[in-house]
Design a protein around this motif. Structure first.
Motif, PDB file in Angstrom:
ATOM      1  N   VAL A 166      41.995  52.622  30.679  1.00 41.58           N
ATOM      2  CA  VAL A 166      41.027  53.095  31.914  1.00 41.58           C
ATOM      3  C   VAL A 166      40.033  52.659  31.328  1.00 41.58           C
ATOM      4  N   ARG A 167      38.591  53.013  32.486  1.00 40.75           N
ATOM      5  CA  ARG A 167      37.535  52.279  32.360  1.00 40.75           C
ATOM      6  C   ARG A 167      36.445  53.683  32.574  1.00 40.75           C
ATOM      7  N   GLY A 168      36.716  54.953  32.626  1.00 42.80           N
ATOM      8  CA  GLY A 168      35.981  55.348  33.270  1.00 42.80           C
ATOM      9  C   GLY A 168      35.025  55.410  34.558  1.00 42.80           C
ATOM     10  N   ASP A 169      32.994  55.336  34.243  1.00 43.39           N
ATOM     11  CA  ASP A 169      32.346  54.396  35.416  1.00 43.39           C
ATOM     12  C   ASP A 169      31.880  53.740  35.218  1.00 43.39           C
ATOM     13  N   ASP A 170      32.516  52.363  35.062  1.00 44.50           N
ATOM     14  CA  ASP A 170      32.183  51.388  34.458  1.00 44.50           C
ATOM     15  C   ASP A 170      32.471  50.597  35.930  1.00 44.50           C
ATOM     16  N   ILE A 171      31.000  49.835  35.996  1.00 40.30           N
ATOM     17  CA  ILE A 171      31.340  48.948  37.312  1.00 40.30           C
ATOM     18  C   ILE A 171      31.742  47.809  37.472  1.00 40.30           C
ATOM     19  N   ASN A 172      33.028  47.586  38.658  1.00 42.11           N
ATOM     20  CA  ASN A 172      33.826  46.415  38.327  1.00 42.11           C
ATOM     21  C   ASN A 172      32.997  45.224  39.053  1.00 42.11           C
ATOM     22  N   VAL A 173      32.533  44.283  37.840  1.00 39.95           N
ATOM     23  CA  VAL A 173      31.824  42.828  39.031  1.00 39.95           C
ATOM     24  C   VAL A 173      33.329  41.644  39.113  1.00 39.95           C
ATOM     25  N   HIS A 174      34.690  42.289  39.034  1.00 39.97           N
ATOM     26  CA  HIS A 174      35.427  41.122  38.995  1.00 39.97           C
ATOM     27  C   HIS A 174      35.915  40.773  40.196  1.00 39.97           C
ATOM     28  N   TRP A 175      36.229  39.916  40.594  1.00 35.24           N
ATOM     29  CA  TRP A 175      37.025  39.745  42.077  1.00 35.24           C
ATOM     30  C   TRP A 175      38.376  39.553  42.166  1.00 35.24           C
ATOM     31  N   PHE A 176      39.037  39.701  42.370  1.00 33.10           N
ATOM     32  CA  PHE A 176      40.376  40.741  42.396  1.00 33.10           C
ATOM     33  C   PHE A 176      41.165  40.614  44.001  1.00 33.10           C
ATOM     34  N   ASN A 177      42.219  40.067  43.891  1.00 38.35           N
ATOM     35  CA  ASN A 177      42.939  39.961  45.658  1.00 38.35           C
ATOM     36  C   ASN A 177      43.769  40.925  45.488  1.00 38.35           C
ATOM     37  N   PRO A 178      44.361  40.872  46.216  1.00 40.29           N
ATOM     38  CA  PRO A 178      45.505  42.081  46.759  1.00 40.29           C
ATOM     39  C   PRO A 178      46.436  42.347  45.784  1.00 40.29           C
ATOM     40  N   ASN A 179      46.654  41.661  45.396  1.00 33.84           N
ATOM     41  CA  ASN A 179      47.793  41.654  44.419  1.00 33.84           C
ATOM     42  C   ASN A 179      47.129  42.449  42.983  1.00 33.84           C
ATOM     43  N   ASN A 180      45.940  42.422  42.559  1.00 32.11           N
ATOM     44  CA  ASN A 180      45.024  42.333  41.725  1.00 32.11           C
ATOM     45  C   ASN A 180      45.969  41.133  41.022  1.00 32.11           C
ATOM     46  N   ASN A 181      46.278  40.200  40.991  1.00 30.32           N
ATOM     47  CA  ASN A 181      46.851  39.311  39.625  1.00 30.32           C
ATOM     48  C   ASN A 181      45.734  38.278  39.662  1.00 30.32           C
ATOM     49  N   PRO A 182      45.640  38.399  38.595  1.00 28.07           N
ATOM     50  CA  PRO A 182      44.097  36.564  38.680  1.00 28.07           C
ATOM     51  C   PRO A 182      44.948  35.666  38.634  1.00 28.07           C
ATOM     52  N   PHE A 183      46.777  35.503  38.600  1.00 28.25           N
ATOM     53  CA  PHE A 183      47.187  34.125  38.671  1.00 28.25           C
ATOM     54  C   PHE A 183      47.729  33.986  39.483  1.00 28.25           C
ATOM     55  N   GLU A 184      47.481  34.778  40.210  1.00 35.46           N
ATOM     56  CA  GLU A 184      48.751  34.495  41.687  1.00 35.46           C
ATOM     57  C   GLU A 184      46.662  33.711  43.007  1.00 35.46           C
ATOM     58  N   LEU A 185      47.320  32.813  43.904  1.00 35.89           N
ATOM     59  CA  LEU A 185      45.719  32.490  44.690  1.00 35.89           C
ATOM     60  C   LEU A 185      45.995  32.665  45.900  1.00 35.89           C
ATOM     61  N   PHE A 186      45.583  34.186  46.908  1.00 37.11           N
ATOM     62  CA  PHE A 186      45.347  33.902  48.315  1.00 37.11           C
ATOM     63  C   PHE A 186      44.498  32.884  49.003  1.00 37.11           C
ATOM     64  N   GLU A 187      45.529  33.372  50.450  1.00 35.54           N
ATOM     65  CA  GLU A 187      44.611  31.915  51.098  1.00 35.54           C
ATOM     66  C   GLU A 187      44.423  33.586  52.532  1.00 35.54           C
ATOM     67  N   PRO A 188      43.087  33.319  53.125  1.00 38.32           N
ATOM     68  CA  PRO A 188      42.276  32.244  52.585  1.00 38.32           C
ATOM     69  C   PRO A 188      41.029  32.602  51.824  1.00 38.32           C
ATOM     70  N   VAL A 189      40.883  32.188  50.787  1.00 39.52           N
ATOM     71  CA  VAL A 189      39.948  32.839  49.402  1.00 39.52           C
ATOM     72  C   VAL A 189      38.400  33.017  49.496  1.00 39.52           C
ATOM     73  N   ASP A 190      38.465  34.303  50.742  1.00 43.57           N
ATOM     74  CA  ASP A 190      36.732  34.600  50.863  1.00 43.57           C
ATOM     75  C   ASP A 190      36.980  35.966  51.322  1.00 43.57           C
ATOM     76  N   THR A 191      36.415  36.878  51.562  1.00 47.31           N
ATOM     77  CA  THR A 191      36.516  38.122  51.389  1.00 47.31           C
ATOM     78  C   THR A 191      37.347  39.029  52.438  1.00 47.31           C
ATOM     79  N   SER A 192      37.995  38.406  52.766  1.00 51.15           N
ATOM     80  CA  SER A 192      39.394  39.423  53.511  1.00 51.15           C
ATOM     81  C   SER A 192      40.460  39.573  52.632  1.00 51.15           C
TER      82      SER A 192
END
Length: 341
Positions: A166-192
């Protein structure tokens, strides 16, 4: 080209060196020194102009460095590791699973981390630059909201940096994938597939998760962590990249249009320049500060920055008990002209 410049120093300096606990999905210059956030900013390695093709970045050892002969294999191995851009899980090895003597810090593991900063990556966790106290720095990297401070609450699972924080009004700068799992790689690796807009989180998630080892264990990825996560510890081998490290470099390589497979895509190629001055990244052992990379930067476009020169400084052996790995990873290190060996 916009020519406004900035500088920053970032690294592992100031971390406690512990044997039992760990203390990217973020780019350098996505936060300023006051904690203000620039979420869309992507930082690229030195020499980037927005063009596609091969981007060569030279790495050399300063002639004034201590321990030149001892560190050279690890410098070459670190170059190889970033050029391979291959993720491993697990990528943390302790005790009898590594070759590091008890009471020593692995120089190569720390150098891989620092070179990551030198090519544009920030810590994915809040880290020392957040100003938060020791033990409260594994929250996902974010900027201050309107209240001018970071809001941190670990949620029901009690884990810092996980999806239910729970982060209140903090502004996220961390890029995440569709599962929000940083141990999985999604192709293509771009802003899609990668976003830092919290409205793109999966249903039920409250904040972007980062690749901390405790978060990894909870998600089924034991002894796994982003190399760019802040923290270096006795008797710990972390010489291999994590998924999140690979994803962030590849996101940058999708170019100014942030779309993989188009003409402005580039391939990062680190080259070893031997012992000399004037390379894009200079590595040296000197002084008492544990480890940091000092970088300058300049805008390439409104949302894209590039590193302008970088220096890795790691503490003298009189201040830190470094273990220098002497086992080369292979013969595939790329040498700058005149430095083949």
């Amino acid at each position: 080209m916009i020519t406004r410049t900035a500088t920053t120093t970032i690294g592992l300096a100031g971390m406690l060196l512990l044997s039992s606990q760990a203390l990217a999905g973020a780019f350098l210059f996505s936060l300023d020194q006051n904690g203000n956030a620039f979420p869309e900013r992507i930082t690229h390695p030195s020499g980037y102009t927005g063009a596609g093709g091969t981007l060569q970045v030279s790495v050399c050892i300063s002639p004034s460095s201590e321990s030149i002969a001892e560190m050279e294999t690890s410098v070459e191995n670190s170059i190889f590791t970033w050029n391979q851009l291959t993720a491993a899980s697990p990528n943390l090895f302790f005790g009898g699973a590594n070759d590091i003597p008890p009471g020593s810090i692995d120089y190569e593991s720390t150098l891989v981390h620092e070179i990551g900063h030198c090519i544009g990556l920030a810590h994915p966790n809040a880290a020392t630059e957040s100003g938060l106290p020791q033990g409260s720095r594994n929250w996902t990297k974010a900027g201050n909201g309107l209240n001018g401070t970071l809001d941190v609450d670990a949620g029901a699972d009690g884990l810092q940096g996980s999806a239910d924080d729970v982060r209140g009004d903090d502004i996220n700068v961390h890029w995440f994938n569709p599962n929000n799992n940083p141990f999985e790689l999604f192709e293509p690796v771009d802003t899609s597939n990668y976003s830092n807009d919290l409205s793109d989180l999966p249903g039920g998630d409250l904040f972007a998760a980062n690749a901390d080892r405790d978060v990894g264990a909870a998600l089924g990825f034991a002894n796994s962590e982003a190399v760019m996560q802040q923290g270096a510890f006795f008797d710990e081998d972390q010489r291999q990249l994590g998924v999140d490290d690979v994803a962030m470099i590849r996101l940058g390589q999708s170019g100014l249009d942030e779309t993989q497979g188009t003409g402005d895509d580039y391939q990062l190629e680190l080259v070893y320049g031997g012992v000399q001055s004037g390379c894009d990244i200079t590595v040296q052992i000197t002084g008492s500060s544990f480890a940091f990379c000092n970088v300058g930067g300049a805008f390439v476009s409104p949302n894209h920055f590039r590193v302008n020169g970088a220096t890795v400084q790691m503490a003298s052996t009189s201040n830190t008990s470094w273990y220098f790995n002497q086992t080369p990873l292979g013969e595939q290190v790329i040498f700058a002209d005149g430095f083949e060996s």
